[in-house]
Design an enzyme around this catalytic site. Structure first.
Site, mmCIF file in Angstrom:
data_model
loop_
_atom_site.group_PDB
_atom_site.id
_atom_site.type_symbol
_atom_site.label_atom_id
_atom_site.label_comp_id
_atom_site.label_asym_id
_atom_site.label_seq_id
_atom_site.Cartn_x
_atom_site.Cartn_y
_atom_site.Cartn_z
ATOM 1 N N HIS A 88 -10.406 -7.914 -7.914
ATOM 2 C CA HIS A 88 -9.832 -7.088 -6.848
ATOM 3 C C HIS A 88 -8.400 -6.776 -7.234
ATOM 4 O O HIS A 88 -7.601 -7.683 -7.464
ATOM 5 C CB HIS A 88 -9.881 -7.809 -5.491
ATOM 6 C CG HIS A 88 -9.401 -6.942 -4.380
ATOM 7 N ND1 HIS A 88 -10.238 -6.145 -3.638
ATOM 8 C CD2 HIS A 88 -8.139 -6.684 -3.943
ATOM 9 C CE1 HIS A 88 -9.527 -5.457 -2.773
ATOM 10 N NE2 HIS A 88 -8.241 -5.767 -2.936
ATOM 11 N N CYS A 89 -8.093 -5.482 -7.344
ATOM 12 C CA CYS A 89 -6.763 -5.098 -7.825
ATOM 13 C C CYS A 89 -5.859 -4.721 -6.644
ATOM 14 O O CYS A 89 -6.118 -3.730 -5.962
ATOM 15 C CB CYS A 89 -6.900 -3.911 -8.787
ATOM 16 S SG CYS A 89 -5.310 -3.357 -9.395
ATOM 17 N N PRO A 90 -4.801 -5.493 -6.380
ATOM 18 C CA PRO A 90 -3.909 -5.155 -5.263
ATOM 19 C C PRO A 90 -3.098 -3.880 -5.523
ATOM 20 O O PRO A 90 -2.668 -3.213 -4.592
ATOM 21 C CB PRO A 90 -2.989 -6.380 -5.164
ATOM 22 C CG PRO A 90 -3.084 -7.068 -6.481
ATOM 23 C CD PRO A 90 -4.405 -6.716 -7.080
ATOM 24 N N ASN A 93 -5.376 -1.305 -4.470
ATOM 25 C CA ASN A 93 -5.951 -1.697 -3.182
ATOM 26 C C ASN A 93 -7.464 -1.456 -3.142
ATOM 27 O O ASN A 93 -8.002 -0.919 -2.174
ATOM 28 C CB ASN A 93 -5.243 -0.943 -2.039
ATOM 29 C CG ASN A 93 -5.601 -1.530 -0.686
ATOM 30 O OD1 ASN A 93 -5.895 -2.718 -0.582
ATOM 31 N ND2 ASN A 93 -5.630 -0.697 0.346
ATOM 32 N N ASN A 94 -8.138 -1.799 -4.224
ATOM 33 C CA ASN A 94 -9.585 -1.598 -4.306
ATOM 34 C C ASN A 94 -10.148 -2.609 -5.302
ATOM 35 O O ASN A 94 -9.411 -3.124 -6.153
ATOM 36 C CB ASN A 94 -9.859 -0.166 -4.801
ATOM 37 C CG ASN A 94 -11.288 0.273 -4.542
ATOM 38 O OD1 ASN A 94 -12.068 -0.452 -3.922
ATOM 39 N ND2 ASN A 94 -11.640 1.463 -5.019
#
Ligand SMILES: [Zn+2]
Ligand SMILES: [Zn+2]
Length: 264
Positions: A88-90, A93-94
Site C-alpha cells: 500500500h503506497c501512501p 494513496n492507493n
C-alpha cells in the site's frame, strides 16, 4: 494512473468457482454472474491455485469472507483484498496491485529520470550559486537554486534506490509482500526456496509490463496477460513439486510397508 486505477478486486466468478471447488455452500448473491463472468469461469476451469494453506485447503480471507486467489493479500488500509498486492503506497494513496503495477513502476521510473535530468542540467548553475556570496541568504536566487538542486539530487538517490529495488523484484517476478514472506524459506529438506512464478527474465518482465515489447515503457495495459487470479508456474517449480510428491509417495509406501510388517 497509478492513483486512479483500481489495483484489482477478487472477481465474483472466481469466488464462486473456488467455493464450488472446495465444496462450500455458494450464497445466492455470489451466483449472480453476467456473460463475461461465465466466459472467464469456463476459461479458468482448467487452472488451480498454487498457493495453499498448510493443511492443503484453499486460502480464505476472514475479513472479506471471501476466497483469496494466488498472490492476493488483504490490505488493512483499503480494508479489502487486492489482487497480486505489492504494497500500500501512501504517496499515491492507493494499493499497488495487479491492475496498476505497471503504471506505478513507470511512474517511479520516469520520476527518477526527470530528477536526474534536473540535477544534471542545473549542476553548473548550482556551482555558480554555491560560489556566490549570497548563497546563505534565505530567499536569494542563489539560495533557491542551490536548495532546489540539493532537493532534486537527494530525492533522485532515494527514488533511484526504490526504483532499482522494484526492477530487481520485477526481473524475478516477486512482489514486495512475497519477498518479505518467503525470504529465508525453504521448500523442505534444505532445498532453497523456489519461487513459483519466477520463469525466464523476459517472461517475468512481460508479466509486469506486457507481451508487446514496444509498449513496455508506455503507460498502457495492452498486452498484459492473465486475469489477476491465475499465474503461470515456472518449470523449476513444477519439477520441484513433482519431486516432493514422488518423495511423499515413497515415504507413504514405506510407512505402509513397515506398518503391515509389524502387524503380521
Ligand atoms: Zn480480504
Ligand atoms: Zn491498500
Amino acid at each position: 494512473m497509478s492513483v486512479f486505477v483500481d489495483p484489482g478486486r477478487v472477481p465474483e466468478w472466481y469466488a464462486r468457482l473456488e467455493m464450488e471447488r472446495q465444496g462450500m455452500h455458494v450464497p445466492s448473491k455470489v451466483m449472480m454472474l453476467d456473460d463475461v463472468d461465465y466466459k472467464m469461469l469456463a476459461e479458468d476451469a482448467k487452472g488451480g491455485s498454487i498457493e495453499k494453506k498448510l493443511d492443503g485447503s484453499g486460502r480464505w480471507c476472514r475479513k472479506c469472507v471471501k476466497v483469496k486467489p494466488d498472490r492476493t493479500h488483504h490490505c488493512r488500509v483499503c480494508n479489502r483484498c487486492v489482487l497480486k498486492m505489492d504494497h500500500h503506497c501512501p504517496w499515491i494513496n492507493n494499493c499497488v496491485g495487479y491492475y496498476n503495477y505497471k503504471y506505478f513502476y513507470l511512474f517511479i521510473s520516469y520520476g527518477v529520470l526527470i530528477l536526474l535530468w534536473v540535477s544534471a542540467s542545473s549542476f553548473v548553475n548550482f556551482l555558480r550559486s554555491v560560489a556566490s556570496p549570497d548563497v546563505l541568504d534565505f530567499g536569494s536566487d542563489s539560495f533557491l537554486i542551490a536548495s532546489c538542486w540539493l532537493y532534486a539530487s537527494l530525492f533522485s538517490v532515494a527514488l533511484g534506490g526504490f526504483q532499482t529495488f522494484h526492477t530487481c523484484l520485477l526481473l524475478k517476478n516477486f512482489t514486495t509482500i512475497e519477498l518479505v514472506e518467503k525470504k529465508g524459506q525453504t521448500n523442505g529438506n534444505h532445498h532453497c526456496y523456489v519461487h513459483p512464478y519466477d520463469r525466464t527474465v523476459v517472461q517475468n518482465v512481460e508479466d509486469a509490463l506486457g507481451s508487446i515489447h514496444a509498449l513496455w515503457f508506455i503507460p498502457t495495459r495492452i498486452g498484459i496477460r492473465g486475469n489477476g487470479v491465475r499465474y503461470m508456474p515456472s518449470e523449476e517449480y513444477l519439477a520441484e513439486t513433482r519431486w516432493r510428491e514422488r518423495k511423499l509417495a515413497v515415504g507413504t509406501t514405506k510407512e505402509y510397508g513397515t506398518g503391515r510388517g509389524a502387524s503380521l
